[in-house]
Design a protein around this motif. Sequence first.
Motif, short mmCIF file in Angstrom:
data_model
loop_
_atom_site.label_atom_id
_atom_site.label_comp_id
_atom_site.label_asym_id
_atom_site.label_seq_id
_atom_site.Cartn_x
_atom_site.Cartn_y
_atom_site.Cartn_z
N LEU A 141 0.85 -1.18 0.00
CA LEU A 141 0.00 0.00 0.00
C LEU A 141 0.89 1.24 0.00
N LEU A 142 0.49 2.26 -0.73
CA LEU A 142 1.22 3.51 -0.70
C LEU A 142 1.20 4.11 0.71
N SER A 143 2.15 4.99 0.99
CA SER A 143 2.22 5.62 2.30
C SER A 143 1.60 7.01 2.27
N TYR A 144 1.40 7.57 3.44
CA TYR A 144 0.92 8.95 3.54
C TYR A 144 1.88 9.90 2.84
N ASP A 145 3.19 9.68 3.03
CA ASP A 145 4.19 10.54 2.40
C ASP A 145 4.11 10.45 0.88
N ASN A 146 3.88 9.27 0.34
CA ASN A 146 3.75 9.11 -1.11
C ASN A 146 2.67 10.00 -1.69
N VAL A 147 1.54 10.08 -0.99
CA VAL A 147 0.33 10.70 -1.56
C VAL A 147 0.17 12.16 -1.13
#
Length: 217
Positions: A141-147
């Motif tokens: 799953l993507l991270s908060y930082d990614n998005v």
Amino acid sequence: MLSEIESMAEKMGLSIKSIVIDEDGLDIRLKAAGNAGKALPRPSRAQQVGDRIRIDSIDVDECEIDGECFNVLHLKDVEAILVDVGDGKTFLFEDILFLHDIDAKESGKPFPETPLGKYLAGPFRKALENRLGADLRDVFLLSYDNVFNDKSKDYMPFFEKQTHRIKIFENDTWWWLGTPIASNAATGFCGVGSDGRSGDYNARHSDGGVAPAFRIA
């Protein structure tokens, strides 16, 4: 693998028209790179953020992980979008694939150690690799930082547009990120709301949307 195909096509004076993964494997369709009457071909365009691939089907058998049941999964004609090319090529499924909690027992474990984390890295990854015909670096799953965190080295500028964060599953819903919430990391994870904004959700919520990412070296 994709970069090798692009390089080969360029040497042949061709460019990639489309990439489709169907029941027979990888189907790559090429087109002439140059215009009629020109002696030298035009270089092919490398894959760019925002490009999509279509996967004809993904089938995952029913399984149980740490006491949690994951139903049989039959997916047809799903698309994945290239969201980052910084560390390999990271694709994210265009829409939510299924609904599931991250950890019904709220054990407080980091995402890779939760039932959903193990499912994506295990049975789902194996099924996806079989369909793609290639080994994947990881499925996650993507991270908060990614998005959301544009100050982070892990931020993916693709998500600067709010509409790029919105995903659909039958009705408007939200989808999971793999980052524990700051206020209560033991019981909750971050997510993306139906409006594309960040939100915090309890790890046991079974209506959480799962839109995995996968990375190709």
